[in-house]
Design a protein around this motif. Structure first.
Motif, PDB file in Angstrom:
ATOM      1  N   ILE A 199      13.782 -44.627  -6.263  1.00  0.00           N
ATOM      2  CA  ILE A 199      13.586 -43.290  -6.539  1.00  0.00           C
ATOM      3  C   ILE A 199      14.798 -42.530  -6.698  1.00  0.00           C
ATOM      4  CG2 ILE A 199      12.624 -41.458  -5.072  1.00  0.00           C
ATOM      5  CD1 ILE A 199      10.644 -43.567  -5.395  1.00  0.00           C
ATOM      6  N   ALA A 200      14.713 -41.337  -7.342  1.00  0.00           N
ATOM      7  CA  ALA A 200      16.135 -40.677  -7.486  1.00  0.00           C
ATOM      8  C   ALA A 200      16.276 -39.698  -6.692  1.00  0.00           C
ATOM      9  CB  ALA A 200      15.971 -40.205  -9.081  1.00  0.00           C
ATOM     10  N   THR A 201      17.440 -40.264  -5.943  1.00  0.00           N
ATOM     11  CA  THR A 201      17.734 -39.196  -4.851  1.00  0.00           C
ATOM     12  C   THR A 201      19.056 -39.494  -4.641  1.00  0.00           C
ATOM     13  OG1 THR A 201      17.692 -40.966  -3.017  1.00  0.00           O
ATOM     14  CG2 THR A 201      15.508 -39.821  -3.626  1.00  0.00           C
ATOM     15  N   PRO A 202      19.932 -38.678  -3.800  1.00  0.00           N
ATOM     16  CA  PRO A 202      21.249 -39.142  -3.463  1.00  0.00           C
ATOM     17  C   PRO A 202      21.578 -40.317  -3.103  1.00  0.00           C
ATOM     18  CG  PRO A 202      20.544 -36.886  -2.538  1.00  0.00           C
ATOM     19  CD  PRO A 202      19.462 -37.582  -2.793  1.00  0.00           C
ATOM     20  N   GLN A 203      20.605 -41.102  -2.522  1.00  0.00           N
ATOM     21  CA  GLN A 203      21.016 -42.320  -1.925  1.00  0.00           C
ATOM     22  C   GLN A 203      21.150 -43.599  -3.085  1.00  0.00           C
ATOM     23  OE1 GLN A 203      19.097 -45.581  -1.651  1.00  0.00           O
ATOM     24  NE2 GLN A 203      18.671 -45.897   0.348  1.00  0.00           N
ATOM     25  N   THR A 204      20.386 -43.042  -4.268  1.00  0.00           N
ATOM     26  CA  THR A 204      20.530 -44.028  -5.328  1.00  0.00           C
ATOM     27  C   THR A 204      21.408 -43.597  -6.468  1.00  0.00           C
ATOM     28  OG1 THR A 204      18.611 -43.025  -6.210  1.00  0.00           O
ATOM     29  CG2 THR A 204      18.409 -45.191  -4.755  1.00  0.00           C
ATOM     30  N   ALA A 205      22.035 -42.331  -6.316  1.00  0.00           N
ATOM     31  CA  ALA A 205      22.667 -41.741  -7.461  1.00  0.00           C
ATOM     32  C   ALA A 205      23.716 -42.520  -7.800  1.00  0.00           C
ATOM     33  CB  ALA A 205      23.488 -40.315  -6.730  1.00  0.00           C
ATOM     34  N   PRO A 206      24.578 -43.397  -6.958  1.00  0.00           N
ATOM     35  CA  PRO A 206      25.699 -44.401  -7.467  1.00  0.00           C
ATOM     36  C   PRO A 206      25.168 -45.447  -8.510  1.00  0.00           C
ATOM     37  CG  PRO A 206      25.700 -44.066  -5.114  1.00  0.00           C
ATOM     38  CD  PRO A 206      24.455 -43.421  -5.352  1.00  0.00           C
ATOM     39  N   LEU A 207      23.617 -45.522  -8.311  1.00  0.00           N
ATOM     40  CA  LEU A 207      23.178 -46.481  -9.284  1.00  0.00           C
ATOM     41  C   LEU A 207      22.633 -46.197 -10.773  1.00  0.00           C
ATOM     42  CD1 LEU A 207      20.793 -48.297  -6.356  1.00  0.00           C
ATOM     43  CD2 LEU A 207      23.118 -49.040  -7.127  1.00  0.00           C
ATOM     44  N   ARG A 208      22.849 -44.759 -10.776  1.00  0.00           N
ATOM     45  CA  ARG A 208      22.298 -44.102 -11.838  1.00  0.00           C
ATOM     46  C   ARG A 208      23.356 -43.299 -12.645  1.00  0.00           C
ATOM     47  NH1 ARG A 208      19.560 -40.165 -10.147  1.00  0.00           N
ATOM     48  NH2 ARG A 208      19.740 -40.714  -7.739  1.00  0.00           N
ATOM     49  N   GLU A 209      24.777 -43.448 -12.031  1.00  0.00           N
ATOM     50  CA  GLU A 209      25.835 -42.532 -12.774  1.00  0.00           C
ATOM     51  C   GLU A 209      25.814 -43.108 -14.179  1.00  0.00           C
ATOM     52  OE1 GLU A 209      28.528 -41.986  -8.862  1.00  0.00           O
ATOM     53  OE2 GLU A 209      28.953 -43.635 -10.310  1.00  0.00           O
ATOM     54  N   LYS A 210      26.105 -42.333 -14.987  1.00  0.00           N
ATOM     55  CA  LYS A 210      26.395 -42.439 -16.581  1.00  0.00           C
ATOM     56  C   LYS A 210      27.939 -43.208 -16.425  1.00  0.00           C
ATOM     57  CE  LYS A 210      23.327 -40.296 -19.265  1.00  0.00           C
ATOM     58  NZ  LYS A 210      22.271 -41.162 -18.858  1.00  0.00           N
ATOM     59  N   GLN A 211      28.052 -44.049 -17.495  1.00  0.00           N
ATOM     60  CA  GLN A 211      29.131 -44.759 -17.606  1.00  0.00           C
ATOM     61  C   GLN A 211      30.060 -43.978 -18.543  1.00  0.00           C
ATOM     62  OE1 GLN A 211      29.055 -48.218 -16.504  1.00  0.00           O
ATOM     63  NE2 GLN A 211      27.982 -46.953 -15.375  1.00  0.00           N
ATOM     64  N   PRO A 212      31.243 -44.067 -18.292  1.00  0.00           N
ATOM     65  CA  PRO A 212      32.503 -43.211 -19.045  1.00  0.00           C
ATOM     66  C   PRO A 212      31.936 -43.174 -20.522  1.00  0.00           C
ATOM     67  CG  PRO A 212      33.522 -45.011 -17.600  1.00  0.00           C
ATOM     68  CD  PRO A 212      32.004 -45.487 -17.558  1.00  0.00           C
ATOM     69  N   ASP A 213      31.555 -44.144 -21.208  1.00  0.00           N
ATOM     70  CA  ASP A 213      31.271 -43.820 -22.439  1.00  0.00           C
ATOM     71  C   ASP A 213      29.834 -42.898 -22.768  1.00  0.00           C
ATOM     72  OD1 ASP A 213      29.762 -47.278 -23.173  1.00  0.00           O
ATOM     73  OD2 ASP A 213      29.087 -45.339 -21.869  1.00  0.00           O
ATOM     74  N   GLY A 214      29.264 -42.349 -21.592  1.00  0.00           N
ATOM     75  CA  GLY A 214      28.079 -41.605 -21.840  1.00  0.00           C
ATOM     76  C   GLY A 214      26.765 -42.582 -21.699  1.00  0.00           C
ATOM     77  N   SER A 215      26.914 -43.942 -21.640  1.00  0.00           N
ATOM     78  CA  SER A 215      25.659 -44.949 -21.628  1.00  0.00           C
ATOM     79  C   SER A 215      25.208 -44.768 -20.083  1.00  0.00           C
ATOM     80  CB  SER A 215      26.166 -46.315 -22.105  1.00  0.00           C
ATOM     81  OG  SER A 215      27.137 -46.666 -21.093  1.00  0.00           O
ATOM     82  N   ARG A 216      24.048 -45.452 -20.254  1.00  0.00           N
ATOM     83  CA  ARG A 216      23.377 -45.624 -18.684  1.00  0.00           C
ATOM     84  C   ARG A 216      24.070 -46.542 -17.955  1.00  0.00           C
ATOM     85  NH1 ARG A 216      16.725 -45.109 -20.179  1.00  0.00           N
ATOM     86  NH2 ARG A 216      16.541 -43.935 -18.114  1.00  0.00           N
ATOM     87  N   HIS A 217      23.926 -46.423 -16.738  1.00  0.00           N
ATOM     88  CA  HIS A 217      24.378 -47.393 -15.688  1.00  0.00           C
ATOM     89  C   HIS A 217      23.740 -48.635 -15.929  1.00  0.00           C
ATOM     90  CE1 HIS A 217      25.379 -49.410 -11.829  1.00  0.00           C
ATOM     91  NE2 HIS A 217      26.286 -48.395 -11.705  1.00  0.00           N
ATOM     92  N   PRO A 218      24.312 -49.636 -15.997  1.00  0.00           N
ATOM     93  CA  PRO A 218      23.851 -50.983 -16.087  1.00  0.00           C
ATOM     94  C   PRO A 218      22.343 -51.283 -15.179  1.00  0.00           C
ATOM     95  CG  PRO A 218      26.179 -51.664 -16.148  1.00  0.00           C
ATOM     96  CD  PRO A 218      25.892 -50.050 -15.828  1.00  0.00           C
ATOM     97  N   PHE A 219      22.919 -50.850 -13.722  1.00  0.00           N
ATOM     98  CA  PHE A 219      21.689 -51.000 -12.861  1.00  0.00           C
ATOM     99  C   PHE A 219      20.409 -49.923 -13.260  1.00  0.00           C
ATOM    100  CE2 PHE A 219      20.523 -53.093  -8.927  1.00  0.00           C
ATOM    101  CZ  PHE A 219      19.336 -52.207  -8.434  1.00  0.00           C
ATOM    102  N   ASP A 220      20.736 -48.811 -13.678  1.00  0.00           N
ATOM    103  CA  ASP A 220      19.700 -47.958 -14.492  1.00  0.00           C
ATOM    104  C   ASP A 220      18.880 -48.695 -15.359  1.00  0.00           C
ATOM    105  OD1 ASP A 220      20.029 -44.754 -15.582  1.00  0.00           O
ATOM    106  OD2 ASP A 220      18.223 -46.063 -15.289  1.00  0.00           O
TER     107      ASP A 220
END
Ligand code: NAP
Ligand code: GCO
Length: 262
Positions: A188-209
């Motif tokens: 679920i997209a909440t502050p608790q999982t925010a680190p797993l959804r952070e955009k990568q420096p090149d703007g791509s999706r986080h691998p876990f995302d």
């Protein structure tokens, strides 16, 4: 049968995130909302957010791991608001640390909040529920009540334990018309999982995302609002013969082997 008018619902850790969404849903079905959080700043933030939605919530500071504080808080709730009919054990933390690098203290912190907290809060409301003729307890479990993954050993152990605490409360207090069930949210997209959804420096999706999207038939992260209907169901008379059940709200992850890589 989904009407909660006249019911008092206590949602723990509900200033924001999943707890806040569940409390809003229960309020929408007619319940009076009581919530706690770990400090006054968060409680005030929550009160403002509830008021913004026209919900007159009763907020208080309480750490769910502090048994004396919880018991004092329940006495005050019963004096100021009334007997708790519905308890949602939502407050929780996670520490993502490889098990062999995790200290026993870090382990205990997670177990204390995610498993002992629901034990303490459930224990504090059950006697009055029995006197009143029944009640509902909803434990917010997790996919990690069923599956493991790297770095979440304490969290998975706590949530696995919470699944069994749910079944044990159902077993021990079902005869008093108390139903205890769990909701097992997926990702679920909440502050608790925010680190797993952070955009990568090149703007791509986080691998876990990307990984979660490939493992979810619904091909999306859940939103806290996806839990609203299941929460109303388990808090209402519609679930009076449902007991000890963990309702997974995960977009189908637990049923799916995962999308074949292209
Ligand atoms: P969150 O955004 O981290 O919110 C958790 C809330 O609980 C926060 O308000 C937090 O306050 C509070 N809290 C933490 N420790 C507490 C304590 N000792 N006493 C009282 N309140 C405390 O988490 P979330 O994503 O909304 O998750 C809520 C619940 O759902 C948790 O039990 C979590 O394990 C579970 N869950 C989450 C997901 C997901 O994908 N997000 C999936 C499955 C299950 P602070 O801000 O001070 O920490
Ligand atoms: C993680 C996530 C999960 C979710 C949730 C899944 O690090 O894997 O935080 O644990 O929070 O519990 O159901």
């Amino acid at each position: 049968m989904f009407d909660l008018k006249g019911k008092i619902a206590w949602v723990t850790g509900a200033s924001y995130g999943i707890g806040f969404a569940i409390a809003n849903a229960l309020a929408g079905a007619g319940a009076k909302i009581v919530f706690n959080d770990i400090n006054q700043e968060l409680v005030d933030k929550g009160l403002a957010a509830y008021n913004e939605r026209g919900i007159e919530a009763y907020g208080f500071v309480c750490d769910v791991t502090d048994e004396n504080a919880v018991n004092e808080a329940v006495k005050k709730i019963e004096q100021d608001v009334g007997v708790v009919d519905i308890l949602v054990n939502n407050a929780g933390i996670i520490k993502r640390i490889p098990m062999c690098e995790m200290s026993a203290q870090e382990w205990r912190q997670v177990i204390d909040v995610d498993l002992t907290g629901p034990f303490i809060c459930s224990k504090s409301v059950i006697p009055s529920m029995i006197k009143k003729g029944g009640g509902k307890i909803i434990n917010i479990c997790s996919m990690m009540s069923e599956l493991g993954r790297e770095t979440v050993s304490a969290y998975a152990a706590a949530k696995g334990g919470l699944k069994m605490l749910t079944r044990n409360i159902a077993s021990e207090y079902g005869e008093f018309n108390i139903q205890c069930n769990g909701i097992g949210p997926g990702y679920i997209a909440t502050p608790q999982t925010a680190p797993l959804r952070e955009k990568q420096p090149d703007g791509s999706r986080h691998p876990f995302d990307s990984f979660i999207i490939s493992k979810t038939p619904a091909a999306r992260w859940g939103t806290p609002e996806d839990l609203a209907g299941p929460a109303i169901f388990l808090a209402s008379g519609a679930s009076d013969f449902v007991n000890g059940h963990i309702l997974y709200v995960d977009g189908g992850i637990l049923a799916y082997i995962g999308k074949q890589p292209k």
